[in-house]
Design a protein around this motif. Structure first.
Motif: not given
Lengths: 222, 215, 344
Positions: C95-96, C99, C129, C132-137, C162-164, C311
């Protein structure tokens, strides 16, 4: 187009009138809100202190100077002094000390409040006053269970001459904590974890040698 | 009756037709900075609304006294006064809110909506329409902030007004609570509104062409 | 009835079009996809498919909305999708990935007016994008060559929208690979001062997105494009050359702290970026001198961000910044028209 000349007195009169009106409004509001604002600030600080020292019932502010400690007034601390807070339980017995540490994190200064237990010479709690760390990474220091566990009994004992910390508080890589004075970093949020460790170390290294020799002054509520 | 209608128009002007954020593009600084959550957006919007309404009322009352030469100085002093009032009041009401809005409360004074409306409207209008217009503008500003803050809170925290929408396993979109998220959401709304406007325009033109063909 | 066309010279017709070039880039990217699937199995395959499909879908919707008709035939959306997928961790939740694909095409391309009008490389916009939206994933990886990689997806791949992301720890343990750190070579260098040897990179013994583990393959595919003149060879040469040069200078200055130029070239997305992203025709300069400046800027910025930035990897922002600078570079490097006097 005709240019209208307005005399300076008229300009000054108009500005003076406006300044008067505005001044009255501001003074009125300031007077009206002063008590509530101060009360709010005190509540916010107390709330933080009660969070790191659960069970505390009252709090008293002190300044630690190179020569000793003295109760803090309402005014700012004298230069070179470190402000700390002695927390007492319902019977007026000293529960612990809360003090602030700060150090540069990933984005900005990370300001933390830590609780110190003078009997065991360990840090027993951690709270965050302000930080602007990356949401989802750096702000894990508030919620990461393993990280918070570092501050259940973090060793900050002094050397026998009470001049320095026996072991400096040090942040180490996640999973390599071996000594009670080490802080186990959060994997992926090393910078923020290090900022917390450094902030505590710097603050404790100055505060504790000033405080511990005089701790008896604080034993009961004055 | 006609004054009533024109007063109502004054009010609606800022709320929709001349919306400060989506149409006039004024006050972008707080728009991008404080719209991390819906609650912050509403508080910032209402604080601005209060300052705008109060200062426009006072400026309108004093409009014949203020000489043209010193009007900007006078406007700023009046605006700054009400910003200070709001600043103290918010501190007295809630420290959490004050921390969340931070420096931006004081920066209301530099928000171009205030000086812009004082100069363009309040200084030329009698108190009633000036106040109504300012109030409408303020509410329009609040609405715009809420539109941005709502979207950012939904994606950035999975919540709206602090109520979780997607359960405990929601993955927050960090970018939405960082400054770039403000730009993205603002741009998204602007694209949507300009798309709607362009569509409307096309329909009107098509109708006109149809009428022309019939005639 | 046929019409006679009147045209001025030259009359030479080249059987080459945007479609031909783009199609060949897709061909050159396919080996990289296969390599990634071979390394990471099903998870990588579905990620590439999902991201590419999203890019195609978004392109379709926007192009028909703006009255351009179907523009899928120019292959550019396919390239964006594949490139974007290759820069993501193979275990990135689908899902990411969707996105990222949407951000790439909508934010990076459609709102500027489609192919040729975009100032930034769309694939990198998409990656920026989600970074910066999901930096750890985006910084968590599964090991390459896990034995079960063709039998099952990594758990995080199939995370509900939308889930972790689901935790991969158990899956990685099941793979039985010892001493798996989950940190990319650049991250290990930055935080632990640990450098891999060239052999580690070439044998695939590192953890990274597909674009980081196949340097030789990327060079081969790039060489194919360069030989067939579908790509300007000067850009990758300038990027890699300047990066190696700066890295070499830093290593001379302090060999203990700074890694070797070879490590710099092989680690991170530098190779993929230099060959396939910096060379994007819409976003790079066309003047001869400008091309060299543009390439060198990317190389130098990459090293600066890696060594001194927050970074771990700097290629993405180096290319995006240089994309933004390319109109300016072109303005200052206009070649003198033949016979015209140079301005003094």
């Amino acid at each position: 187009m005709t240019t209208q000349f307005v005399s300076s007195t008229a300009l000054i009169r108009a500005l003076g009138l406006i300044a008067c009106i505005c001044g009255i409004i501001i003074v009125g509001v300031y007077e009206g809100t002063l008590d509530a604002v101060n009360a709010n600030k005190k509540i916010a600080l107390d709330r933080q202190i009660f969070k790191v020292l659960p069970g505390a019932k009252s709090v008293q502010a002190y300044d630690a100077l190179p020569g000793g400690i003295s109760p803090a007034g309402d005014h700012e601390s004298p230069s070179g002094a470190i402000r700390f807070y002695a927390a007492y339980d319902a019977t007026g017995k000293l529960m612990g000390i809360a003090a602030e540490g700060s150090s540069a994190g990933y984005a900005d200064q990370v300001r933390v409040l830590y609780a110190y237990d003078p009997d065991k010479q360990v840090i027993t709690g951690l709270g965050v006053i302000t930080m602007r760390e990356t949401p989802g990474i750096g702000d894990k220091i508030l919620v990461d269970h393993d990280f918070i566990h570092n501050f259940v009994a973090l060793d900050v004992a002094l050397t026998s001459d009470m001049k320095t910390l026996a072991n400096a508080v040090k942040t180490v890589k996640h999973g390599t904590k071996a000594n009670p004075w080490e802080v186990d970093a959060i994997s992926g949020a090393t910078v923020t974890s290090k900022a917390v460790g450094r902030g505590i170390n710097q603050s404790a290294a100055i505060l504790l040698p000033r405080l511990v020799p005089h701790i008896s002054q604080l034993r009961s509520k004055s | 009756m006609s004054t009533l209608i024109s007063n109502f128009d004054e009010f609606m002007d800022g709320l929709w037709k001349q919306n400060p954020i989506f149409v006039m593009m004024l006050g972008m600084c707080p728009t991008l900075a404080v719209t991390v959550s819906a609650v912050n957006s509403i508080s910032m919007g209402l604080a601005t609304t209060f300052v705008l309404t109060a200062s426009c009322l006072l400026i309108s009352i004093l409009r014949h006294i203020i000489p043209k030469e010193v009007r900007i100085a006078s406007f700023i002093v009046i605006i700054a006064t009400f910003v200070t009032v709001v600043d103290y009041s918010i501190q007295a009401i809630s420290l959490e809110l004050y921390d969340a809005l931070g420096a931006y409360i004081k920066l209301i004074v530099a928000n171009c909506i205030l000086l812009g409306r004082a100069e363009a409207h309040a200084a030329r209008m009698p108190p009633v329409p000036a106040t109504l217009n300012a109030f409408g503008m303020g509410l329009g500003f609040t609405l715009g902030l809420l539109a941005i803050g709502g979207v950012r809170e939904i994606f950035g925290a999975g919540k709206l007004f602090g109520i979780a929408l997607f359960g405990p396993h929601f993955q927050p979109w960090v970018v939405m609570v960082l400054p770039p998220g403000g730009f993205f959401v603002l741009a998204g709304w602007l694209i949507l509104f300009s798309g709607i406007r362009a569509n409307k325009q096309r329909k009107i033109e098509a109708e006109l062409a149809l009428k022309g063909a019939k005639a | 009835m046929s019409q006679i066309e009147l045209r001025t010279a030259p009359h030479v017709h080249a059987p080459r079009s945007v479609e031909t070039i783009m199609f060949n880039v897709v061909l050159a990217l396919l080996p990289l996809c296969f390599f990634s699937v071979w390394q990471y199995g099903l998870s990588s395959a579905v990620l590439i498919l999902a991201v590419t499909a999203t890019c195609l879908g978004v392109e379709r919707v926007f192009s028909s909305q703006s009255g351009k008709g179907n523009t899928l035939g120019d292959w550019s959306a396919t390239i964006t999708g594949i490139l974007l997928a290759l820069t993501l961790p193979p275990n990135f939740p689908l899902w990411m990935g969707v996105v990222a694909g949407f951000a790439a095409m909508a934010l990076g391309k459609a709102i500027f007016g489609g192919l040729g009008y975009n100032p930034f490389n769309p694939a990198l916009v998409g990656r920026a994008f989600v970074q910066s939206a999901f930096p750890s994933t985006i910084a968590s990886f599964i090991p390459a060559f896990a034995p079960q990689r063709f039998a099952e997806f990594s758990p995080s791949t199939l995370t509900m929208p939308l889930m972790i992301p689901t935790d991969n720890t158990a899956w990685i343990k099941a793979a039985g690979i010892d001493a798996f750190t989950g940190a990319t070579p650049l991250a290990r260098w930055k935080f632990e001062n640990f450098t891999y040897t060239a052999h580690d990179f070439l044998s695939g013994a590192v953890t990274a997105s597909a674009g980081e583990t196949s340097a030789i393959l990327i060079l081969l595919c790039g060489a194919y494009l360069a030989v067939r003149r579908f790509m300007d060879w000067r850009i990758p040469v300038a990027v890699l050359g300047s990066a190696a040069l700066v890295a070499w200078a830093f290593q001379l200055y302090n060999p203990a702290h700074f890694p070797s130029p070879l490590f710099v070239l092989l680690s991170g997305g530098l190779m993929l970026g230099a060959v396939f992203m910096a060379t994007d025709m819409a976003t790079s300069p066309v003047t001869p001198l400008g091309i060299w400046i543009y390439g060198a800027l990317i190389g130098v910025l990459t090293i600066m961000i890696r060594y001194f930035g927050g970074l771990t990897e700097g290629v993405m922002y180096a290319i995006l910044i240089s994309n933004a600078a390319s109109p300016l570079i072109e303005k200052f490097t206009q070649p003198r028209t033949y016979g015209a006097r140079s301005k003094l």
